[in-house]
Design a protein around this motif. Sequence first.
Motif, mmCIF file in Angstrom:
data_model
loop_
_atom_site.group_PDB
_atom_site.id
_atom_site.type_symbol
_atom_site.label_atom_id
_atom_site.label_comp_id
_atom_site.label_asym_id
_atom_site.label_seq_id
_atom_site.Cartn_x
_atom_site.Cartn_y
_atom_site.Cartn_z
ATOM 1 N N SER A 215 0.860 -1.178 0.000
ATOM 2 C CA SER A 215 0.000 0.000 0.000
ATOM 3 C C SER A 215 0.898 1.231 0.000
ATOM 4 O O SER A 215 1.992 1.212 0.577
ATOM 5 N N SER A 216 0.455 2.310 -0.644
ATOM 6 C CA SER A 216 1.222 3.561 -0.618
ATOM 7 C C SER A 216 0.890 4.362 0.635
ATOM 8 O O SER A 216 1.693 5.175 1.092
ATOM 9 N N TYR A 217 -0.282 4.138 1.174
ATOM 10 C CA TYR A 217 -0.696 4.666 2.474
ATOM 11 C C TYR A 217 -1.639 3.644 3.071
ATOM 12 O O TYR A 217 -2.093 2.718 2.369
ATOM 13 N N SER A 220 -4.710 1.626 1.151
ATOM 14 C CA SER A 220 -4.820 1.979 -0.272
ATOM 15 C C SER A 220 -4.892 0.762 -1.183
ATOM 16 O O SER A 220 -5.365 0.875 -2.312
ATOM 17 N N LYS A 221 -4.439 -0.410 -0.722
ATOM 18 C CA LYS A 221 -4.447 -1.586 -1.602
ATOM 19 C C LYS A 221 -4.879 -2.824 -0.834
ATOM 20 O O LYS A 221 -4.289 -3.172 0.193
ATOM 21 N N TYR A 241 6.846 3.987 5.621
ATOM 22 C CA TYR A 241 6.583 5.415 5.758
ATOM 23 C C TYR A 241 7.871 6.210 5.562
ATOM 24 O O TYR A 241 8.980 5.726 5.826
ATOM 25 N N GLN A 245 5.472 11.730 5.731
ATOM 26 C CA GLN A 245 4.309 11.173 6.415
ATOM 27 C C GLN A 245 4.445 11.270 7.937
ATOM 28 O O GLN A 245 3.499 11.642 8.637
ATOM 29 N N GLY A 438 -3.106 7.790 6.551
ATOM 30 C CA GLY A 438 -4.019 7.681 5.424
ATOM 31 C C GLY A 438 -3.659 8.563 4.246
ATOM 32 O O GLY A 438 -2.565 9.135 4.171
ATOM 33 N N LYS A 439 -4.582 8.666 3.320
ATOM 34 C CA LYS A 439 -4.401 9.486 2.124
ATOM 35 C C LYS A 439 -4.161 10.933 2.530
ATOM 36 O O LYS A 439 -4.765 11.443 3.465
ATOM 37 N N GLY A 440 -3.262 11.590 1.815
ATOM 38 C CA GLY A 440 -2.951 12.971 2.142
ATOM 39 C C GLY A 440 -2.160 13.113 3.423
ATOM 40 O O GLY A 440 -2.171 14.172 4.060
ATOM 41 N N ASP A 441 -1.486 12.045 3.823
ATOM 42 C CA ASP A 441 -0.655 12.034 5.036
ATOM 43 C C ASP A 441 -1.469 12.349 6.293
ATOM 44 O O ASP A 441 -0.969 12.926 7.260
ATOM 45 N N LYS A 442 -2.712 11.911 6.303
ATOM 46 C CA LYS A 442 -3.607 12.172 7.435
ATOM 47 C C LYS A 442 -3.436 11.101 8.513
ATOM 48 O O LYS A 442 -3.353 9.910 8.215
#
Length: 656
Positions: A215-217, A220-221, A241, A245, A438-442
């Motif tokens: 997964s990229s975050y 995500s996969k 990470y 991130q 998560g997405k957007g480094d959240k």
Amino acid sequence: MRSTRSRGRAGLALVASLPLVAGALALGVPAAQADSGPHDRQALAGTKPLWATPSADRGTVAASNTVTARVYLAGQDAKGLAAYAQAVSDPKSKSYGKYLTAKQAQERFGATKAQIAKVTGWLTASGLKVTGTNKHYVTVTGDAAAAKKAFGTELHNYTKDGRTYHAPAANASVPASVDGAVLTVVGLNNAPRLARHDETLPPPSAAFVNAGPFSSYYGSKTNDSLPSAYGSHAPYAIKGYTGKQLRSVYGAKSYTGKNVTVAITDAYASPTIAKDIAEYAKRNGDKGYRKGQFSQVLPADYTHTGTGEGGCDAAGWYGEETLDIEAVHAVAPDSDIVYVAGASCQDDDLIDSLHKVVDGRLADIVSNSWGDIESNETPDVAAAYDQVFQTGAVEGIGFYFSSGDDGDNTVKHGSKQVDTPSNSQWVTSVGGTSLAVGKGDKYLWETGWGTHKATLSKDGNTWEGFPGTFTGGAGGGTSKLVQQPFYQRGVVPDALSKLNGATPMRVEPDIAAVADSSTGFLVGQTQTFPDGSQKYSEYRIGGTSLAAPVIAGIQALAQQARHGVPIGFANPGIYDRYGTSAYHDVTDHPLGKNQGLAVVRSDFANSVDAKGGVVTSLRSLGGDTSLSATVGYDNVTGVGTPADDYVTSYVPGHRR
């Protein structure tokens, strides 16, 4: 005692485990105690190890046997050093932040020339040969007969773990005439203090490569053809990470650690480190190193480099050094980094590396990813460590130690116990988490780090033995040796501090950060591949050996936010922020009670490539032996992990 660093190659969770830090020294007072015996001597408490029992006694050591020891010097005012170390570190004290220079600390608390002369005179008169002297200790060698005369006790042979070592038959003592100048003596027991010199460092260790997919975050996969777990399909583990991130989820904001120096201590030194860290920064979006930003302080020689009895597996430490440097730089890209290498993983050499940092005031923050289990702790070595930590505290230097990678240590060592030196009341013990970015480094959530592995069945329909076997978790728990420090009072629950009896004891960790290798950090290092080639490659890594440098980097940001004023020994301030928005309060079930979490891992069976096949497994999160991350302070994550307001809470005048 020797530092231990087992690298769990299936996940590369670096074990952070080693030496000691003492319980008898509630305020770091010297171990010498008045003895009203006929010879007017002062006993050095704790110099007879616990394993030197009557049942293990195999008789007196031959008088002609050679003994080598270090006699640590107490300095002018050991009680005053401990008291000032507390006062200068406590935000509630009038002396808070009134640090001394290294020169001032030595003049006020260090050993005098007269004390050193008195100690060397006594040792020489006893028949021992003084082989080295500095402001911290005197090294001596001689036969057992001379050692008996000097330290007032016979040396006996004792069996320990199937081997035989010599140790004092009673606590060592020193003449009252040395007038309190001796802190302790180390080396009268030789388990496993074997000395070999003029060794060269081996080449980079064997390669480890992550298989993927990734997964990229977090989340995500996924692969819907795999069995579900906890009511859904678990996502693949992230590739690793990066600094961007981690800075986002731990509240770095615009701070970069500018004008702050972080020291890293480990054993040995990677021969490819400068090239590796530069390549990693270039590939992963980190700021490049400016000239002089990274430096090294190396010993003249290395010892104990092998893998046999008494060996330290020197090449295994290269990855530790690389991880520590890359993690600090990723989180605090403008901080200076000085790597101070120990000549080996033995206590004497690691203490020497810490002395170099303190004597030269080389850094504000010191990250240390090594340790051992508390049952291997001896108060003589503990006293030597604590003296360094206290001296650092009065100079405004903070020490950060990883809490360990084996949970409560029952699985690996057979009994519940904490790790050392992270059990010292004078260091910041850093625990670990599993982190979801998560997405957007959240920031999504964290659990306490405690991972179980269940392998995919041959037919691909189930996770065998779900949730599987324990593979690693953050160290923590209640010390059996160190009493509760002042800053833990009112924060650590009695259920933890009094777990072993009525007296409140030190509980670790103090704070935490990402550690789980399945939600770990991407690291880049030169490795040796099966064909003999040595080349740079990247892989995901974890362990509280990751958490410690991450926290060290965050502390560099906090010091910058504090307008560069050193934080020093951080624990009083860390606990002062307990219960505020400075922390994520981490629990094992962040999505709700009984809601499990997991990731899917694909690993090469041979650790390098697909020739040996790929092993797919489910890694369940948040199950750390008998330890657990709960609401409030807990023995996996301490007060929690840095949240969005942590760094800015150090801005002068900030209201929490």
